[in-house]
Design a protein around this motif. Structure first.
Motif, mmCIF file in Angstrom:
data_model
loop_
_atom_site.group_PDB
_atom_site.id
_atom_site.type_symbol
_atom_site.label_atom_id
_atom_site.label_comp_id
_atom_site.label_asym_id
_atom_site.label_seq_id
_atom_site.Cartn_x
_atom_site.Cartn_y
_atom_site.Cartn_z
ATOM 1 N N ILE A 172 -11.985 -4.237 20.802
ATOM 2 C CA ILE A 172 -10.587 -4.405 20.768
ATOM 3 C C ILE A 172 -10.012 -4.993 22.086
ATOM 4 N N THR B 25 -15.722 -9.493 10.540
ATOM 5 C CA THR B 25 -14.810 -9.006 11.494
ATOM 6 C C THR B 25 -15.352 -9.184 12.981
ATOM 7 N N GLY C 152 -13.533 -8.154 15.624
ATOM 8 C CA GLY C 152 -12.772 -7.163 16.353
ATOM 9 C C GLY C 152 -11.395 -6.909 16.067
ATOM 10 N N THR C 153 -10.589 -5.987 16.736
ATOM 11 C CA THR C 153 -9.268 -5.778 16.375
ATOM 12 C C THR C 153 -8.483 -6.395 17.594
ATOM 13 N N LEU D 271 -4.788 -6.011 19.349
ATOM 14 C CA LEU D 271 -3.427 -5.388 19.498
ATOM 15 C C LEU D 271 -2.470 -6.457 19.823
ATOM 16 N N SER E 270 -1.401 -4.167 14.818
ATOM 17 C CA SER E 270 -2.735 -4.717 15.260
ATOM 18 C C SER E 270 -3.280 -5.694 14.006
ATOM 19 N N GLN E 271 -4.254 -6.554 14.252
ATOM 20 C CA GLN E 271 -4.843 -7.042 13.002
ATOM 21 C C GLN E 271 -6.375 -7.333 13.483
ATOM 22 N N ASP E 272 -7.166 -7.197 12.267
ATOM 23 C CA ASP E 272 -8.472 -7.761 12.491
ATOM 24 C C ASP E 272 -8.928 -9.272 12.670
ATOM 25 N N HIS E 273 -9.575 -9.388 13.531
ATOM 26 C CA HIS E 273 -10.089 -10.921 13.888
ATOM 27 C C HIS E 273 -11.184 -11.192 12.902
ATOM 28 N N ASP F 233 -2.851 -15.299 18.305
ATOM 29 C CA ASP F 233 -3.415 -14.432 17.572
ATOM 30 C C ASP F 233 -4.480 -14.311 16.909
#
Length: 385
Positions: A11, A39, A41-42, A44, A28-31, A186
């Protein structure tokens, strides 16, 4: 407060006043790794609230950073360069995870960024004013200039090469005595976050640099904020128009680096092989999304058909692979070379447990020496023969 991103991206979120926030107003969003669809990570995301907090902290830190002796600022930025160079493998690995570009390209971008910090560090103690001789018609008088930092600079980075843009934009702003709020893309926030950790490790005061991964809402607030004295933006023309419109309300200057479609002009007497090779390289490096990458050819009619055929063949020869494959490719080249020569040292992947903790996530090969090599065989190294 710093934390490692080298082993697991996990994260990441905004860095405000030296602290990584564990919750944000924009969610938040997943990358997703574009090369594997897995994925990473996440992320914020920062919103207007986080932008306001970062700008306020930067404004508060500005007087002390501005008053710091130029030679001390220079030493801090030189230390940033040193640490970035030490951690290029790690920065490259993270950049490849978030962008899906070959590891060789990512490492090159890290080296470029570190070099800019070294260059602008040298300017930190050389920003001098000037005395201007008075007009002959004046009986007496004294004219002089004194360069002054703006204060808080808002920097909006592009997704296609954020670590490179950090060197181009953040380094000169800091060298001149400004504080910086970076809106990280982002789509590619991780290398910027890792850079921020490096900057803090190098001794940069916490309130001088802030990193906010976010979308258009965060960017709009940064541009419109009355305490942001200047905006630097890299990206497309439609967004640039919106930034100019927003900036007019506070009359703040804006620096724009915008995209284009650069062309190679190929005349009838050109070296066609070289023209095709360079154009194909440019078109497919970072998907052609680089300010100095040529993504079109304007070709003389006499050689047009030959160029079209050669370009098609060159593009067909490209192979889409895992961006980390270069590590295995180099090991394979060494293995093949060792079959008809003598391997003196190296030739295998580095035992990562022997490396410092900050480098144990990299893709390293021990220094390799081959003897009794046939000079006619292809070169062995990280670049294609």
């Amino acid at each position: 407060m710093t934390r490692s991103l080298s082993r697991d991206l996990g994260i990441t979120g905004p860095l405000v006043d030296g602290t990584w926030l564990d919750s944000t107003s924009a969610g938040s969003q997943d990358h997703v790794n574009p090369a594997t669809a897995r994925t990473n990570g996440t992320v914020l995301l920062a919103g207007p609230r986080e932008v306001d907090a970062a700008v306020a902290a930067a404004k508060q830190a500005f007087p002390e950073w501005r008053a710091m002796s130029p030679d001390r600022r220079r030493r801090i930025l030189q230390r940033v360069e040193e640490l970035m160079l030490q951690r290029v493998p790690e920065l490259g690995r993270i950049n490849t995870f978030e962008l899906g570009v070959p590891i060789r390209t990512s490492a090159a971008l890290g080296h470029l960024s570190a070099g800019w910090f070294g260059y602008y560090a040298g300017w930190a103690d050389k920003l001098e004013g000037a005395t201007i001789p008075p007009s002959p018609r004046m009986v007496s008088g004294l004219d002089y200039t004194v360069p002054e930092p703006y204060g808080v600079i808002g920097i909006i980075l592009t997704w296609k090469g954020p670590i490179m843009s950090v060197g181009m934009k953040v380094a000169p702003a800091l060298a001149a005595g400004n504080c910086v709020v970076v809106k990280a893309p982002d789509l590619a926030p991780f290398t910027v976050a890792r850079f921020a950790e490096i900057a803090l490790d190098a001794g940069l005061p916490p309130g001088v640099l802030h990193v906010l991964p976010g979308g258009p809402e965060a960017g709009d607030r940064l541009v419109r904020h009355p305490d942001v004295a200047k905006i630097s933006f890299t990206g497309g023309i439609p967004t640039a128009k919106k930034i100019l419109d927003a900036a007019r309300h506070t009359l703040k200057p804006v620096l724009l680096e915008l995209g284009g479609k650069t062309a190679n002009i190929v005349f009838a007497d050109a070296d066609l092989d070289e023209a095709v090779t360079e154009t194909v390289r440019s078109c497919f490096t970072l998907s052609g999304q680089g300010c100095n990458l040529t993504t079109r050819m304007l070709v003389h009619r006499e050689v047009y058909d030959r160029v079209v055929t050669a370009t098609g063949a060159a593009a067909t020869a490209l192979r889409v692979r895992d961006p980390f494959d270069q590590h295995e490719r180099t090991l394979g080249m060494v293995e093949r070379a060792a079959k008809d020569s003598r391997l003196v040292v190296g030739g295998h992947a580095t035992d990562l447990s022997t490396l410092p903790p900050g480098n144990r996530g990299g893709y390293f090969i021990d220094p390799t020496v081959l003897a009794d090599v046939d000079p006619r065989r292809p070169a062995v190294g990280p670049h294609p023969p």
